[in-house]
Design a protein around this motif. Structure first.
Motif, PDB file in Angstrom:
ATOM      1  N   UNK A 230      31.297 -43.625 -36.275  1.00  0.00           N
ATOM      2  CA  UNK A 230      30.332 -43.769 -35.094  1.00  0.00           C
ATOM      3  C   UNK A 230      29.591 -42.150 -34.968  1.00  0.00           C
ATOM      4  N   UNK A 231      28.226 -42.401 -35.290  1.00  0.00           N
ATOM      5  CA  UNK A 231      27.286 -41.231 -34.995  1.00  0.00           C
ATOM      6  C   UNK A 231      26.371 -41.484 -33.798  1.00  0.00           C
ATOM      7  N   UNK A 232      27.134 -40.707 -32.792  1.00  0.00           N
ATOM      8  CA  UNK A 232      26.565 -41.153 -31.326  1.00  0.00           C
ATOM      9  C   UNK A 232      25.439 -40.104 -31.369  1.00  0.00           C
ATOM     10  N   UNK A 233      24.514 -40.828 -30.555  1.00  0.00           N
ATOM     11  CA  UNK A 233      23.140 -40.175 -30.312  1.00  0.00           C
ATOM     12  C   UNK A 233      22.479 -39.453 -31.573  1.00  0.00           C
ATOM     13  N   UNK A 234      22.247 -40.477 -32.725  1.00  0.00           N
ATOM     14  CA  UNK A 234      21.998 -39.804 -34.087  1.00  0.00           C
ATOM     15  C   UNK A 234      20.699 -39.164 -33.849  1.00  0.00           C
ATOM     16  N   UNK A 235      19.779 -39.284 -33.015  1.00  0.00           N
ATOM     17  CA  UNK A 235      18.369 -38.875 -33.001  1.00  0.00           C
ATOM     18  C   UNK A 235      18.388 -37.442 -33.001  1.00  0.00           C
ATOM     19  N   UNK A 236      19.243 -36.771 -32.153  1.00  0.00           N
ATOM     20  CA  UNK A 236      19.768 -35.618 -31.651  1.00  0.00           C
ATOM     21  C   UNK A 236      20.069 -34.525 -32.801  1.00  0.00           C
TER      22      UNK A 236
END
Length: 416
Positions: A230-236
């Motif tokens: 799980x790559x949470x909030x990948x945009x950051x």
């Protein structure tokens, strides 16, 4: 021991011939005709055998041992049933290759896994509220990809896009539980710097600090190759971090920088969450609700404008659009959040123990907060108002509580 069995199998026919010759000679010397020449010849043979009886016995025992070893080796191979066309002599794979290693590699090949997509979807929908379409689609995608025997790539690379507090992260956690796979959870806000973030995930090259230990991602996949990543909030995360995942998603491995070892990703499931371009993504999910191909194309363009590199988006197998919560879905999610929060105090909620007025008040507050509202924020505000009541109930030995409103506050009423 294996070379001895192979040698025995190879010389088994010769051993049988030798034993047969000795047996015939012994029989003929004792029971053969009494012709003068023949009798003299076999008399000499009998004298020879009598003179060298121990040597003859040793040769016979050796021949029988070779015969029995060859017989049992052949029977063991035949019972395995793994290879066909064996001859009297050594198996062709034993002669030209290493059959044991070949069998081990064939056994390690990925096998097709079949799951009940409908049951998986029902389990996900019972926990992730208000995202039934996403749960159905996710279950179908997982079923199709697990059924592929030869992949060479991860089981799936999925992106969950939508407003905060709609269940994106929770869906990934529920999926790992239902599939009985370890969850590797990475908060990508911690990897906003390119070089340092990459070394944390993929390890440090020799000569740098930390080069004696594996990165968080590579170590996790080494120990649990079938994990849900799980790559949470990948945009950051830093854009260079995004590109470091390209080989993991496209080529089926990720390289550990400390020792150069390639860690397989072919059995893993990668799930990214993002809050980027929420309004645009919501509009697309409504406009193209019945056109999944156009929805994917348009969603890719929106995410590209939000800063995602084209080569990264091209590796994503599916983009799932989460819709904002509304109506009774807000009440359902808030009720679940309240229940989880109360259980953290080792208490339970009585059956029907949440006053509807509590949930109605939460729905109204959610509407007043607008698009930035999150069910978790509402549950936290409730916790702040009732935490003292929960602590008192716990100290007095109560096991269950009920919630009801008292003016503008929420009260926890303990029950034995």
């Amino acid at each position: 021991m294996r070379w001895l069995l192979t040698t025995a199998n190879k010389w088994m026919p010769v051993a049988f011939l030798l034993m047969a010759g000795i047996a015939i000679a012994q029989f003929w010397s004792q029971h053969g005709p009494n012709g003068s020449d023949m009798g003299t010849y076999f008399h000499n043979v009998a004298v020879f055998l009598h003179a060298y009886g121990w040597i003859t016995l040793g040769l016979a025992i050796l021949a029988w041992a070779i015969a029995f070893l060859g017989y049992f080796y052949e029977r063991e191979r035949s019972s395995g049933g793994k290879l066909e066309g064996r001859g009297w002599m050594m198996d062709i794979l034993d002669r030209l290759s290493n059959r044991r290693i070949l069998e081990e590699k064939l056994a390690s090949e990925p096998s097709a896994i079949f799951i009940d997509a409908e049951q998986l979807a029902q389990e996900l929908k019972s926990k992730v509220i208000g995202q039934d379409t996403v749960c159905d689609d996710m279950a179908a995608q997982i079923r199709r990809r697990l059924a592929l025997k030869q992949r060479g790539k991860p089981v799936g690379v999925f992106m969950l896009a939508g407003p905060p507090g709609t269940g994106k992260t929770y869906l990934a956690k529920c999926l790992s539980v239902q599939l009985q796979r370890k969850l590797l959870h990475f908060d990508m806000t911690q990897f906003s710097s390119g070089g340092h973030g990459a070394s944390q995930l993929f390890g440090s090259s020799k000569g740098y600090v930390g080069s004696d230990t594996y990165g968080k991602l590579t170590a996790g996949l080494r120990d649990a190759p079938e994990a849900v990543v799980l790559l949470d909030e990948i945009e950051k995360a830093h854009p260079d971090i995004h590109k470091n995942f390209l080989t993991a998603w496209n080529d089926g491995f990720v390289t550990e920088a400390s020792d150069g070892k390639q860690i397989s990703t072919t059995n893993a499931i990668f799930i990214m969450t993002t809050n980027a371009a929420t309004d645009a993504m919501q509009a697309l999910s409504v406009t193209y609700a019945n056109n999944p191909d156009e929805l994917r194309r348009s969603s890719t363009n929106v995410l590209k404008e939000a800063g995602f590199a084209t080569e990264v988006l091209n590796r994503i197998d599916r983009i799932f659009n989460f819709k904002a919560l509304s109506g009774l879905d807000i009440a359902r999610v808030t009720a679940l959040e309240i229940e989880a929060m109360i259980k953290n105090y080792e208490l339970d909620v009585s059956t029907g123990g949440i006053d509807p007025d509590v949930l109605i008040d939460m729905m109204r507050r959610h509407d007043r907060l607008g698009k930035g509202a999150s069910s978790r924020d509402l549950a936290r505000s409730i916790e702040e108002s009732i935490s003292d009541s929960l602590i008192d109930a716990k100290q007095k030995g109560y096991t269950k509580v009920s919630l009801y409103t008292d003016g503008d506050t929420v009260i926890a009423k303990p029950e034995k």
